[in-house]
Design a protein around this motif. Structure first.
Motif, PDB file in Angstrom:
ATOM      1  N   LEU A  20      -2.154   1.346  -7.784  1.00  0.00           N
ATOM      2  CA  LEU A  20      -1.600   2.513  -8.462  1.00  0.00           C
ATOM      3  C   LEU A  20      -0.089   2.512  -8.454  1.00  0.00           C
ATOM      4  CD1 LEU A  20      -4.001   5.333  -7.252  1.00  0.00           C
ATOM      5  CD2 LEU A  20      -3.979   4.161  -9.449  1.00  0.00           C
ATOM      6  N   ASN A  21       0.516   1.836  -7.493  1.00  0.00           N
ATOM      7  CA  ASN A  21       1.967   1.834  -7.409  1.00  0.00           C
ATOM      8  C   ASN A  21       2.588   0.591  -8.050  1.00  0.00           C
ATOM      9  OD1 ASN A  21       1.037   0.004  -5.610  1.00  0.00           O
ATOM     10  ND2 ASN A  21       2.356   0.628  -3.878  1.00  0.00           N
ATOM     11  N   ARG A  22       1.842  -0.031  -9.006  1.00  0.00           N
ATOM     12  CA  ARG A  22       2.387  -1.208  -9.667  1.00  0.00           C
ATOM     13  C   ARG A  22       3.625  -0.819 -10.471  1.00  0.00           C
ATOM     14  NH1 ARG A  22      -2.150   0.444 -12.167  1.00  0.00           N
ATOM     15  NH2 ARG A  22      -2.105   0.857 -14.402  1.00  0.00           N
ATOM     16  N   ALA A  23       4.528  -1.798 -10.618  1.00  0.00           N
ATOM     17  CA  ALA A  23       5.793  -1.531 -11.313  1.00  0.00           C
ATOM     18  C   ALA A  23       5.556  -1.311 -12.799  1.00  0.00           C
ATOM     19  CB  ALA A  23       6.752  -2.703 -11.099  1.00  0.00           C
ATOM     20  N   LEU A  24       6.251  -0.335 -13.353  1.00  0.00           N
ATOM     21  CA  LEU A  24       6.176  -0.076 -14.793  1.00  0.00           C
ATOM     22  C   LEU A  24       7.079  -1.046 -15.538  1.00  0.00           C
ATOM     23  CD1 LEU A  24       6.285   3.816 -14.783  1.00  0.00           C
ATOM     24  CD2 LEU A  24       4.293   2.318 -14.913  1.00  0.00           C
ATOM     25  N   PRO A  25       6.754  -1.366 -16.808  1.00  0.00           N
ATOM     26  CA  PRO A  25       7.626  -2.275 -17.575  1.00  0.00           C
ATOM     27  C   PRO A  25       9.011  -1.666 -17.742  1.00  0.00           C
ATOM     28  CG  PRO A  25       5.479  -2.017 -18.622  1.00  0.00           C
ATOM     29  CD  PRO A  25       5.542  -1.007 -17.519  1.00  0.00           C
ATOM     30  N   ASP A  26      10.010  -2.500 -17.543  1.00  0.00           N
ATOM     31  CA  ASP A  26      11.398  -2.059 -17.675  1.00  0.00           C
ATOM     32  C   ASP A  26      11.796  -2.089 -19.139  1.00  0.00           C
ATOM     33  OD1 ASP A  26      13.973  -1.374 -17.412  1.00  0.00           O
ATOM     34  OD2 ASP A  26      14.587  -3.098 -16.192  1.00  0.00           O
ATOM     35  N   PRO A  27      12.149  -0.943 -19.735  1.00  0.00           N
ATOM     36  CA  PRO A  27      12.541  -0.960 -21.151  1.00  0.00           C
ATOM     37  C   PRO A  27      13.849  -1.671 -21.393  1.00  0.00           C
ATOM     38  CG  PRO A  27      12.897   1.207 -20.201  1.00  0.00           C
ATOM     39  CD  PRO A  27      12.199   0.401 -19.156  1.00  0.00           C
ATOM     40  N   LEU A  28      14.655  -1.869 -20.363  1.00  0.00           N
ATOM     41  CA  LEU A  28      15.925  -2.582 -20.523  1.00  0.00           C
ATOM     42  C   LEU A  28      15.675  -4.074 -20.384  1.00  0.00           C
ATOM     43  CD1 LEU A  28      18.207  -0.286 -18.342  1.00  0.00           C
ATOM     44  CD2 LEU A  28      17.873  -0.245 -20.806  1.00  0.00           C
ATOM     45  N   ARG A  29      16.140  -4.834 -21.282  1.00  0.00           N
ATOM     46  CA  ARG A  29      15.920  -6.274 -21.245  1.00  0.00           C
ATOM     47  C   ARG A  29      17.176  -6.972 -21.722  1.00  0.00           C
ATOM     48  NH1 ARG A  29      14.633  -8.392 -26.353  1.00  0.00           N
ATOM     49  NH2 ARG A  29      14.474  -6.793 -27.956  1.00  0.00           N
ATOM     50  N   ALA A  30      17.274  -8.232 -21.432  1.00  0.00           N
ATOM     51  CA  ALA A  30      18.433  -9.013 -21.850  1.00  0.00           C
ATOM     52  C   ALA A  30      18.413  -9.217 -23.351  1.00  0.00           C
ATOM     53  CB  ALA A  30      18.440 -10.360 -21.125  1.00  0.00           C
ATOM     54  N   ALA A  31      19.602  -9.548 -23.867  1.00  0.00           N
ATOM     55  CA  ALA A  31      19.711  -9.699 -25.320  1.00  0.00           C
ATOM     56  C   ALA A  31      18.854 -10.836 -25.843  1.00  0.00           C
ATOM     57  CB  ALA A  31      21.174  -9.927 -25.702  1.00  0.00           C
ATOM     58  N   ASP A  32      18.682 -11.894 -25.004  1.00  0.00           N
ATOM     59  CA  ASP A  32      17.899 -13.036 -25.454  1.00  0.00           C
ATOM     60  C   ASP A  32      16.452 -12.956 -24.992  1.00  0.00           C
ATOM     61  OD1 ASP A  32      18.511 -13.257 -22.834  1.00  0.00           O
ATOM     62  OD2 ASP A  32      19.000 -15.412 -22.863  1.00  0.00           O
ATOM     63  N   ALA A  33      16.072 -11.823 -24.397  1.00  0.00           N
ATOM     64  CA  ALA A  33      14.696 -11.676 -23.927  1.00  0.00           C
ATOM     65  C   ALA A  33      13.767 -11.496 -25.119  1.00  0.00           C
ATOM     66  CB  ALA A  33      14.593 -10.478 -22.992  1.00  0.00           C
ATOM     67  N   PRO A  34      12.509 -11.917 -24.983  1.00  0.00           N
ATOM     68  CA  PRO A  34      11.571 -11.750 -26.096  1.00  0.00           C
ATOM     69  C   PRO A  34      11.314 -10.278 -26.390  1.00  0.00           C
ATOM     70  CG  PRO A  34      10.419 -12.457 -24.114  1.00  0.00           C
ATOM     71  CD  PRO A  34      11.881 -12.569 -23.814  1.00  0.00           C
ATOM     72  N   LEU A  35      10.886 -10.010 -27.605  1.00  0.00           N
ATOM     73  CA  LEU A  35      10.637  -8.641 -28.042  1.00  0.00           C
ATOM     74  C   LEU A  35       9.456  -8.066 -27.285  1.00  0.00           C
ATOM     75  CD1 LEU A  35      11.797  -6.734 -30.258  1.00  0.00           C
ATOM     76  CD2 LEU A  35       9.836  -7.397 -31.645  1.00  0.00           C
ATOM     77  N   THR A  36       9.588  -6.861 -26.785  1.00  0.00           N
ATOM     78  CA  THR A  36       8.508  -6.197 -26.054  1.00  0.00           C
ATOM     79  C   THR A  36       7.940  -5.067 -26.891  1.00  0.00           C
ATOM     80  OG1 THR A  36       9.955  -4.573 -24.994  1.00  0.00           O
ATOM     81  CG2 THR A  36       9.704  -6.721 -23.898  1.00  0.00           C
ATOM     82  N   TRP A  37       6.770  -4.599 -26.448  1.00  0.00           N
ATOM     83  CA  TRP A  37       6.146  -3.504 -27.190  1.00  0.00           C
ATOM     84  C   TRP A  37       6.973  -2.234 -27.100  1.00  0.00           C
ATOM     85  CZ3 TRP A  37       4.691   1.006 -24.830  1.00  0.00           C
ATOM     86  CH2 TRP A  37       4.555   0.999 -23.443  1.00  0.00           C
ATOM     87  N   LEU A  38       7.728  -2.078 -26.007  1.00  0.00           N
ATOM     88  CA  LEU A  38       8.600  -0.911 -25.900  1.00  0.00           C
ATOM     89  C   LEU A  38       9.685  -0.934 -26.964  1.00  0.00           C
ATOM     90  CD1 LEU A  38       8.973  -0.624 -22.029  1.00  0.00           C
ATOM     91  CD2 LEU A  38       7.923   1.056 -23.542  1.00  0.00           C
ATOM     92  N   ASP A  39      10.238  -2.125 -27.248  1.00  0.00           N
ATOM     93  CA  ASP A  39      11.251  -2.232 -28.298  1.00  0.00           C
ATOM     94  C   ASP A  39      10.680  -1.824 -29.650  1.00  0.00           C
ATOM     95  OD1 ASP A  39      13.103  -3.220 -26.447  1.00  0.00           O
ATOM     96  OD2 ASP A  39      12.332  -5.250 -26.692  1.00  0.00           O
ATOM     97  N   VAL A  40       9.474  -2.300 -29.935  1.00  0.00           N
ATOM     98  CA  VAL A  40       8.848  -1.965 -31.220  1.00  0.00           C
ATOM     99  C   VAL A  40       8.551  -0.469 -31.294  1.00  0.00           C
ATOM    100  CG1 VAL A  40       6.840  -2.366 -32.694  1.00  0.00           C
ATOM    101  CG2 VAL A  40       7.906  -4.275 -31.487  1.00  0.00           C
ATOM    102  N   MET A  41       8.030   0.101 -30.210  1.00  0.00           N
ATOM    103  CA  MET A  41       7.743   1.533 -30.208  1.00  0.00           C
ATOM    104  C   MET A  41       9.015   2.348 -30.387  1.00  0.00           C
ATOM    105  SD  MET A  41       4.511   2.474 -29.878  1.00  0.00           S
ATOM    106  CE  MET A  41       4.484   4.028 -28.999  1.00  0.00           C
ATOM    107  N   ASP A  42      10.077   1.970 -29.641  1.00  0.00           N
ATOM    108  CA  ASP A  42      11.334   2.709 -29.758  1.00  0.00           C
ATOM    109  C   ASP A  42      11.913   2.600 -31.159  1.00  0.00           C
ATOM    110  OD1 ASP A  42      11.096   3.455 -27.149  1.00  0.00           O
ATOM    111  OD2 ASP A  42      12.401   1.882 -26.362  1.00  0.00           O
TER     112      ASP A  42
END
Length: 654
Positions: A20-42
């Motif tokens: 239950l205490n697993r880490a949540l995905p960090d919405p902040l990512r590096a500029a060269d990081a792959p696209l995440t679902w948070l980026d698409v949602m935002d």
């Protein structure tokens, strides 16, 4: 305690596959990081706000927040008496939801993990508040744990009608401790026969429940109806996958064939769904008897494994698939009015400004054609008027001369001239006045005929002041002096009488001399007197005829002179009228052309502005559509979501 919750044993500790205490995905990512679902949602949320759809942006924001939560909220939905509530009871081995014989589900129930059993009826502030623990909370009403379904129904009945309610039930179960939340919902209206209201109800239920997954229940003894397929198809626009559970399989001998048919029907309808067949009765009986084989026969272990796999996949695979589905659905909704507007703009050729420009151009062309027409009409009418006025004058003067001839056929000019001359002068003056009046009337008629050549929208183009003939017109009509006539004096009469009597005396004297009479005798003298008188009378008649002829000739010359002068005056007047009308209508044409040209310039400027605005709007729409399309491509680039695992069936037919 067995893994499938046999018996009423309370939950002893965390056994979830995902902490239950697993880490949540960090919405902040590096500029060269792959696209995440948070980026698409935002990006999708920002697009909704940019297009003025704040309600969709808020809805997506709530979905995004729930997708970051560790719990997997599973909403159980379907038609009435399809085993929804019994399915939840069998999953957790606890009678927490009402069953059909007890009246069915009337109040939504959120079943979650709790260290000790607890049940409360939550009254929310509004119908739009989510069914979470604290969202829209107004007050909590504790419920008795014994016969919970009856307590929920009775407590809800004691509250005012249409009060937004849901039951919050906590149960100590290992299945729920891993983060699974089960939500029982009221039956969807009209199903399975009609789905007119079911689609909207299903959407409202998923929004209120904050569902991450939908379990759709259907009795194993029948096929999915068209209305249910419509609801499932609409749900796939909100979820990457749905799970269809065929309940009451123990009552259906051919449940395997029914399971295969349901998969084919869903695949043919394009609904990505996992299909399972279960028996809640076998599950509950197996739990009481502690029979693992019978529990496997119920089909629930496979369904529980499926839910646990989805729970484990939520932070990554399920979140990406859900974000992709939601983004594509929302982006299609945003792009639809843009496509419609773009199609309308492209199909609309003649806008108001362009139509006005075309109409003004047609007016200018008509005015140019009108200019040629009125000039031709004016020339034709002037030619006709000259011919008609000359003919009219000739006919009127001929009538005067005819009356003159009749008068001098008997009258002696030497005696009747004083009577004739006033009549002649008055007749010629009347002729002049009549011709002048007729000329003015004809000129006005000609002006109206020329004005008729102008378009109706030109208004009244006639001269402000109609024609007036010059004061000197017809002043050449003067009196005629009596022509000089020869007089028959007494001496002339004596001379003519002697000349005529001489022949008579000689002729009669010769005749009487045959009788022995002298040449001059009474008879010859009488014959001479007779012949002399006749000569005087003949000469007097000849002189009268000559005087009448001279009078007619004089009148003829006088009338001809009057005719020539009147004709000249009439021609000059017609020429003046022609020039006056030409100048007037030329000025009118120039004014109209100037007004039309000014209107044309204004219309062209407005049309250019409108075309430019439409082109700019089109470019803006195309740019917005390109951005939405690029964002949709990014959504498609996300992983399609967890594979829908087929739930293996190893048990034999019941």
């Amino acid at each position: 305690m067995v893994s499938w919750e046999a018996g009423p044993t309370a939950y002893a500790g965390p056994t979830s596959l995902i902490p239950l205490n697993r880490a949540l995905p960090d919405p902040l990512r590096a500029a060269d990081a792959p696209l995440t679902w948070l980026d698409v949602m935002d990006a999708t949320i920002r697009s909704c706000s940019a297009h003025g759809r704040t309600e969709i942006a808020n809805w997506l924001t709530r979905r995004r927040t729930r997708m970051l939560e560790p719990q997997l909220r599973v909403m159980v939905a379907g038609a009435a008496k399809q085993g929804k509530s019994q399915l939840i009871n069998a999953l957790i081995n606890a009678t927490v939801c009402g069953v059909p014989e007890h009246g069915g589900t009337t109040v939504p129930a959120v079943v979650r993990h709790a260290d000790a059993p607890v049940a409360e009826l939550i009254r929310r502030d509004s119908l739009n508040a989510d069914w979470t623990a604290d969202a829209g909370l107004r007050d909590r009403i504790p419920l008795a744990l014994e016969r919970l379904d009856t307590a929920v129904t009775q407590t809800a009945a004691s509250l005012p009608a249409a009060t937004p309610l849901h039951a919050d039930i906590g149960v100590p179960r290992a299945l729920l401790a891993g983060g699974l939340v089960l939500i029982d919902t009221p039956p969807l209206s009209g199903l399975p026969g009609s789905g007119t209201d079911a689609v909207a109800e299903a959407r409202d239920l998923t929004t209120g429940a904050g569902a991450d997954l939908v379990l759709f229940t259907c009795e194993a003894g029948r096929d999915l109806s068209d209305a249910e397929l419509t609801v499932l198809t609409d749900l796939t626009r909100l979820f990457p996958t749905v799970t269809v559970v065929l309940t009451k399989a123990d009552y259906t001998p051919d449940w395997r064939q029914q399971l295969a048919r349901s998969k084919e029907v869903l695949s043919g309808a394009g609904v990505p769904a996992t299909v399972a067949a279960v028996s809640a009765s076998l599950r509950l009986h197996a739990v009481k008897a502690g029979d693992p084989a019978l529990n496997t026969e119920s089909g629930f272990p496979d369904l529980i494994n499926h839910l646990q796999r989805l729970l484990a996949a939520k932070p990554d695979q399920l979140a990406r698939a859900t974000a992709a589905v939601l983004s594509r659905t929302v982006l299609e909704r945003l792009a639809k009015p843009l496509h419609a507007q773009l199609t309308t703009d492209q199909a609309t050729e003649a806008t108001e400004a362009v139509a006005r420009l075309h109409a003004t151009q047609r007016r200018l062309d008509d005015l140019r054609k009108c200019s040629a027409r009125w000039q031709n009409r004016l020339a034709d009418e002037v030619g006709d008027l000259m011919s008609d006025i000359e003919h009219d004058l000739r006919e009127r003067t001929r009538a005067v001369l005819s009356e003159t001839d009749e008068f001098f056929a008997t009258a002696d000019p030497a005696k009747a001239w004083d009577e004739f001359e006033p009549w002649l002068r008055e007749s010629l003056e009347e002729l002049t006045r009549t011709s002048l009046t007729w000329l003015v009337e004809r000129a006005e008629w000609m002006a109206r005929k020329v004005a008729d050549e102008f378009p109706p929208d030109a208004g009244d183009v006639l001269p402000a002041q109609m024609f007036q003939m010059p004061a000197g017109f017809g002043d050449s009509t003067t009196g005629l002096d009596a022509p000089p006539v020869a007089t028959f004096s007494p001496g002339q009469k004596l001379f003519i009488g002697l000349r005529g009597s001489y022949g008579g005396v000689i002729m009669f004297g010769l005749v009487t001399s045959l009788t022995g009479m002298s040449l001059i005798n009474p008879i010859s003298i009488g014959g001479g007197a007779l012949f002399g008188g006749k000569s005087i009378r003949d000469e007097s008649k000849a002189l009268l005829k000559r005087r009448q002829a001279e009078a007619r000739t004089a009148v003829q010359r006088h009338v001809d002179e009057i005719f020539v002068r009147l004709t000249k005056d009439a021609r000059d007047s017609v020429r003046r009228i022609q020039r006056s009308l030409r100048d007037h209508f030329t000025a009118v044409t120039e004014d109209l052309q100037e007004a039309v040209m000014e209107s044309l310039r204004s219309a062209k400027s407005a049309a250019d502005r409108e075309v430019a605005a439409r082109e700019q709007r089109t470019r803006g729409l195309q740019h917005e559509l390109a951005q939405l399309s690029a964002l949709s491509q990014q959504a498609r680039a996300l992983q399609a979501g967890p594979k829908r695992p087929a739930i293996p069936r190893q048990r034999s037919a019941s």
